[in-house]
Structures are given as C-alpha cells and as structure tokens.
Design a protein around this motif. Sequence first.
Motif, PDB file in Angstrom:
ATOM      1  N   TYR A   5      32.260  42.026  35.415  1.00 31.00           N
ATOM      2  CA  TYR A   5      33.523  41.369  34.865  1.00 31.00           C
ATOM      3  C   TYR A   5      34.268  40.776  35.804  1.00 31.00           C
ATOM      4  O   TYR A   5      35.516  41.129  35.711  1.00 31.00           O
ATOM      5  N   PRO A   6      33.781  39.839  36.657  1.00 33.28           N
ATOM      6  CA  PRO A   6      34.629  39.388  37.816  1.00 33.28           C
ATOM      7  C   PRO A   6      35.757  38.439  37.243  1.00 33.28           C
ATOM      8  O   PRO A   6      36.777  38.480  38.149  1.00 33.28           O
ATOM      9  N   ASP A   7      35.675  38.093  36.062  1.00 35.08           N
ATOM     10  CA  ASP A   7      36.635  37.300  35.506  1.00 35.08           C
ATOM     11  C   ASP A   7      38.202  38.191  35.412  1.00 35.08           C
ATOM     12  O   ASP A   7      39.130  37.772  35.255  1.00 35.08           O
ATOM     13  N   LEU A   8      37.804  39.431  35.204  1.00 38.31           N
ATOM     14  CA  LEU A   8      38.915  40.362  35.067  1.00 38.31           C
ATOM     15  C   LEU A   8      39.546  41.038  36.428  1.00 38.31           C
ATOM     16  O   LEU A   8      40.570  41.492  36.450  1.00 38.31           O
ATOM     17  N   TYR A   9      38.649  40.816  37.381  1.00 33.60           N
ATOM     18  CA  TYR A   9      38.823  41.339  38.703  1.00 33.60           C
ATOM     19  C   TYR A   9      39.045  40.219  39.763  1.00 33.60           C
ATOM     20  O   TYR A   9      37.678  40.347  40.490  1.00 33.60           O
ATOM     21  N   PRO A  10      39.628  39.304  39.865  1.00 29.30           N
ATOM     22  CA  PRO A  10      39.464  38.202  40.692  1.00 29.30           C
ATOM     23  C   PRO A  10      39.275  38.731  42.267  1.00 29.30           C
ATOM     24  O   PRO A  10      38.536  37.951  42.889  1.00 29.30           O
ATOM     25  N   GLU A  11      39.768  39.666  42.595  1.00 30.45           N
ATOM     26  CA  GLU A  11      39.575  40.465  43.964  1.00 30.45           C
ATOM     27  C   GLU A  11      38.514  41.365  44.199  1.00 30.45           C
ATOM     28  O   GLU A  11      38.464  41.979  45.232  1.00 30.45           O
ATOM     29  N   ILE A  12      37.577  41.545  43.279  1.00 33.71           N
ATOM     30  CA  ILE A  12      36.521  42.536  43.428  1.00 33.71           C
ATOM     31  C   ILE A  12      35.460  42.203  44.470  1.00 33.71           C
ATOM     32  O   ILE A  12      35.075  43.308  45.082  1.00 33.71           O
ATOM     33  N   SER A  13      35.331  41.027  44.763  1.00 36.32           N
ATOM     34  CA  SER A  13      34.110  40.790  45.782  1.00 36.32           C
ATOM     35  C   SER A  13      34.954  41.020  47.178  1.00 36.32           C
ATOM     36  O   SER A  13      33.995  41.482  48.032  1.00 36.32           O
ATOM     37  N   GLU A  14      36.024  40.624  47.279  1.00 37.04           N
ATOM     38  CA  GLU A  14      36.891  41.022  48.745  1.00 37.04           C
ATOM     39  C   GLU A  14      36.780  42.488  48.700  1.00 37.04           C
ATOM     40  O   GLU A  14      36.714  43.010  49.757  1.00 37.04           O
ATOM     41  N   THR A  15      37.301  43.220  47.811  1.00 40.75           N
ATOM     42  CA  THR A  15      37.467  44.602  47.869  1.00 40.75           C
ATOM     43  C   THR A  15      36.120  45.246  48.094  1.00 40.75           C
ATOM     44  O   THR A  15      35.791  46.193  49.042  1.00 40.75           O
ATOM     45  N   LEU A  16      34.938  44.634  47.442  1.00 37.70           N
ATOM     46  CA  LEU A  16      33.662  45.297  47.647  1.00 37.70           C
ATOM     47  C   LEU A  16      33.079  44.981  49.205  1.00 37.70           C
ATOM     48  O   LEU A  16      32.526  46.013  49.666  1.00 37.70           O
ATOM     49  N   SER A  17      33.440  43.781  49.460  1.00 34.82           N
ATOM     50  CA  SER A  17      32.815  43.470  50.824  1.00 34.82           C
ATOM     51  C   SER A  17      33.738  44.332  52.049  1.00 34.82           C
ATOM     52  O   SER A  17      32.872  44.636  53.003  1.00 34.82           O
ATOM     53  N   THR A  18      34.788  44.543  51.757  1.00 32.79           N
ATOM     54  CA  THR A  18      35.433  45.329  53.001  1.00 32.79           C
ATOM     55  C   THR A  18      35.183  46.683  52.732  1.00 32.79           C
ATOM     56  O   THR A  18      35.027  47.399  53.973  1.00 32.79           O
ATOM     57  N   VAL A  19      34.901  47.344  51.722  1.00 34.70           N
ATOM     58  CA  VAL A  19      34.555  48.689  51.741  1.00 34.70           C
ATOM     59  C   VAL A  19      33.046  48.701  52.379  1.00 34.70           C
ATOM     60  O   VAL A  19      32.815  49.892  52.997  1.00 34.70           O
ATOM     61  N   LEU A  20      32.035  48.123  51.738  1.00 32.03           N
ATOM     62  CA  LEU A  20      30.870  48.135  52.384  1.00 32.03           C
ATOM     63  C   LEU A  20      30.669  47.781  53.935  1.00 32.03           C
ATOM     64  O   LEU A  20      29.821  48.485  54.352  1.00 32.03           O
ATOM     65  N   THR A  21      31.506  46.676  54.232  1.00 29.35           N
ATOM     66  CA  THR A  21      31.434  46.394  55.862  1.00 29.35           C
ATOM     67  C   THR A  21      32.024  47.667  56.684  1.00 29.35           C
ATOM     68  O   THR A  21      31.301  47.984  57.525  1.00 29.35           O
ATOM     69  N   ALA A  22      32.789  48.431  56.062  1.00 23.93           N
ATOM     70  CA  ALA A  22      33.412  49.845  56.768  1.00 23.93           C
ATOM     71  C   ALA A  22      32.149  50.500  56.963  1.00 23.93           C
ATOM     72  O   ALA A  22      32.142  51.112  58.030  1.00 23.93           O
TER      73      ALA A  22
END
Length: 242
Positions: A93-110
């Motif tokens: 549901y990315p339409d519900l969470y506009p920042e979900i990809s940014e948050t996921l990318s930050t977490v996985l990158t770390a």
Amino acid sequence: MAAFERAAELKYDFIELDIQLSKDGELVVIHDATVNRTTNGTGSIKDMTLADIQALDAGSWFSSSFKGEKIPLLQEVLDRFGGEIGLLIEIKYPDLYPEISETLSTVLTAYVEKGLPRKLLKVQSFNIHEVEKFHQLSPNISTGLLLNHPLDLFQLTSYRHFASFLSINYYSLTNNFIKQAEFYGYDIYSWTIKDQFQFYSMQKIGVHGIISDEPMKHENSHLYAFIRPFIKGQELLRTFFV
C-alpha cells in the motif's frame, strides 16, 4: 517472529514478508493494512504508533500456543535473521505511505553497510512506480514486480532497467512467456501454488521460483526455499526459487 524462527529451523533460504509504516514512521511487518484480522485490536497501521501496534496480541487469532506474539519491526527481523536467512520484502500500500521506499532504503542500506549480503535481500511490490522508486534509491538491491498477468513486449523492455524478477499469478504463465522474459533478463516466480501437481507443472514450464501456501516436496538441490507467515489465515506461505 515464531513463523520466521520455524523457517530458520527448517533451513529455508528466504522469508517472504510485508512491510507498512506506523504513524510515527516505523517499518512494521504485517500483511493487512489494519490490525483487525490478526490481533486483539482494531485500527489502521498508518494511524497507530509503534507502541500502540506492539502492545497488541498478534498470535492468539492463529492459535492459543502463540498468545502474546507481537507485530515485529523490520529491524527486529533484520537483527535476528539478517545474514542467516534471506528476506523477500513486499512494499504494501505505498499510496498510504508516501515515504515507505525512502524509509526502507535507509534501513536496508544501513544493514548492508554493516555487512548484510545484498544477495539476501529482495524487494517487490504490485506498484510499478514504487518498485522503480526504490530501485533508484537502492540500485544494488534486487527488485521485482508482483503481477496478476504477464507483461507485453513493450512492458518487458520498459521495466527491465529497474526490475530483475517478476512474480506472476501462475494461472497466466506459459513456457513461451518465460522464454521471452528470460531474453530480457528477468527471473519469473509463480504464485500461489496450493497442490503438489501444480508445483511440478510450474517446474515443467520453467519458472525460476514458486510461491506456495503449502510445503512442497522437491528433489532439485538448486531450489531455494522461502516462507511467509500467513496470507489467508491459518496457512503458511512457502516459496521455492530455482
């Protein structure tokens, strides 16, 4: 987490899981957009804080044996299983969470920077634009599209710069399409297989992976096994990648 522990115990290679964002911006692992079906609470994930979410009992609906089971943070899953078992992460549901990809990318990158092998991470979504967005943020993590139907040649050409695999409803798959997709560099995974004969059928037409609600028998040592905690309710989802 109990299902994931069982996956590790059974020596599966990957866990398939879904992520959503809490009100305070934390990535939580849950399939539904609400807690109504699988906890003793009610409400939408996006309207609840992490503290609200983790105060709920997420196990009793399944079995009294799992009373007190909590909805985990993605970071908790990564801390416990990162490096031991792969993670196939679906952005819900990315339409519900506009920042979900940014948050996921930050977490996985770390976690990758701390030594988690990228080959043990895969990210997928039904939302084409979100998959492309995540790929732009984390181009070194494998991304794929969830689909109900195969793509046409124009789409296969257009999406290959950000998707390396396609997870497609098995009803729609043919050997001819798989060969076309392979030509463009994709791996093809089929969902959702429920019977052993369907498992063999998917192998026969040449899929690279099989998503199933049942533990499927196989003798091919090159198969990788994946497990998901639940979709319909009391069934586990198990995935096998060739």
